[in-house]
Motif scaffolding. Sequence first.
Motif, PDB file in Angstrom:
ATOM      1  N   UNK A  59       0.000   6.675   6.078  1.00  9.77           N
ATOM      2  CA  UNK A  59       0.570   5.739   5.101  1.00  9.77           C
ATOM      3  C   UNK A  59      -0.427   4.626   4.802  1.00  9.77           C
ATOM      4  N   UNK A  60      -1.037   4.088   5.848  1.00  9.49           N
ATOM      5  CA  UNK A  60      -1.983   2.993   5.672  1.00  9.49           C
ATOM      6  C   UNK A  60      -3.239   3.364   4.915  1.00  9.49           C
ATOM      7  N   UNK A  61      -3.625   4.617   4.973  1.00 14.13           N
ATOM      8  CA  UNK A  61      -4.815   5.061   4.242  1.00 14.13           C
ATOM      9  C   UNK A  61      -4.583   5.107   2.738  1.00 14.13           C
ATOM     10  N   UNK A  75      -8.818  -0.256   5.108  1.00 12.70           N
ATOM     11  CA  UNK A  75      -9.898  -0.114   6.095  1.00 12.70           C
ATOM     12  C   UNK A  75      -9.405  -0.288   7.528  1.00 12.70           C
ATOM     13  N   UNK A  76      -8.354  -1.066   7.725  1.00 13.25           N
ATOM     14  CA  UNK A  76      -7.787  -1.202   9.073  1.00 13.25           C
ATOM     15  C   UNK A  76      -7.224   0.139   9.538  1.00 13.25           C
ATOM     16  N   UNK A  77      -6.551   0.853   8.649  1.00  9.79           N
ATOM     17  CA  UNK A  77      -6.030   2.179   8.990  1.00  9.79           C
ATOM     18  C   UNK A  77      -7.182   3.141   9.279  1.00  9.79           C
ATOM     19  N   UNK A 115     -13.709   3.439   5.866  1.00  6.85           N
ATOM     20  CA  UNK A 115     -13.791   2.075   6.401  1.00  6.85           C
ATOM     21  C   UNK A 115     -14.920   1.302   5.721  1.00  6.85           C
ATOM     22  N   UNK A 116     -16.096   1.898   5.708  1.00  7.61           N
ATOM     23  CA  UNK A 116     -17.265   1.254   5.104  1.00  7.61           C
ATOM     24  C   UNK A 116     -17.051   1.034   3.603  1.00  7.61           C
ATOM     25  N   UNK A 117     -16.559   2.047   2.922  1.00  8.33           N
ATOM     26  CA  UNK A 117     -16.399   1.961   1.477  1.00  8.33           C
ATOM     27  C   UNK A 117     -15.334   0.960   1.053  1.00  8.33           C
ATOM     28  N   UNK A 118     -14.205   0.950   1.739  1.00  9.70           N
ATOM     29  CA  UNK A 118     -13.110   0.060   1.350  1.00  9.70           C
ATOM     30  C   UNK A 118     -13.296  -1.379   1.855  1.00  9.70           C
ATOM     31  N   UNK A 119     -14.157  -1.536   2.839  1.00 10.79           N
ATOM     32  CA  UNK A 119     -14.450  -2.884   3.320  1.00 10.79           C
ATOM     33  C   UNK A 119     -15.595  -3.507   2.534  1.00 10.79           C
ATOM     34  N   UNK A 120     -16.469  -2.655   2.025  1.00 12.57           N
ATOM     35  CA  UNK A 120     -17.674  -3.139   1.389  1.00 12.57           C
ATOM     36  C   UNK A 120     -17.741  -2.891  -0.100  1.00 12.57           C
TER      37      UNK A 120
END
Length: 124
Positions: A59-61, A75-77, A115-120
Motif C-alpha cells: 500500500x505504501x509503495x 520512499x519510507x515503504x 527509494x533513491x528515485x522517490x527521495x531524490x
Amino acid sequence: MNLALWITQALLAAIFATAGAVKLARPIDVLAQTLGEWVHAFPPVAVRLLGAAEVAAAIGLLVPAAVGIAPALTPAAAAGVIVVMIGATVVHVRHRESVKVPVTLIIAAAALFVFWGRLGPESL
C-alpha cells in the motif's frame, strides 16, 4: 525515469501484496510446504506480522505517491522493503535456501531504486 519508477513500484507492490496475503491467509504448515522450513523457525504470530507488514508496504509503495497525500511515505515503504529483503536474505542463507537469495537481492535492489528515485530526482 518516472515511468520506470512507477512500473517498479507496481511490481514491488504486487509481489508484496501477494506474499503478505498468503502469509496472512494460509495455515503455517501449508506455508512451510510452499515457502520453506524457515516458517517453523519463527512463532506463527511473527509470520502473520510479517504478512501484515508486507501488505502495508504494498500500500505504501503506491497509494501515497498516487494520491499525493504524504508522498514521503513511498520512499519510507521502499526502505522498509529493503530491510525486509535483507532479513529474508539472512534467513534463507541460515536455512541453506541459497536458491532464494538472488530473488531477495533483486527485490532489494528494485526497492533501492524506488527509494533513491522517490527521495531524490523524481520525488513527488
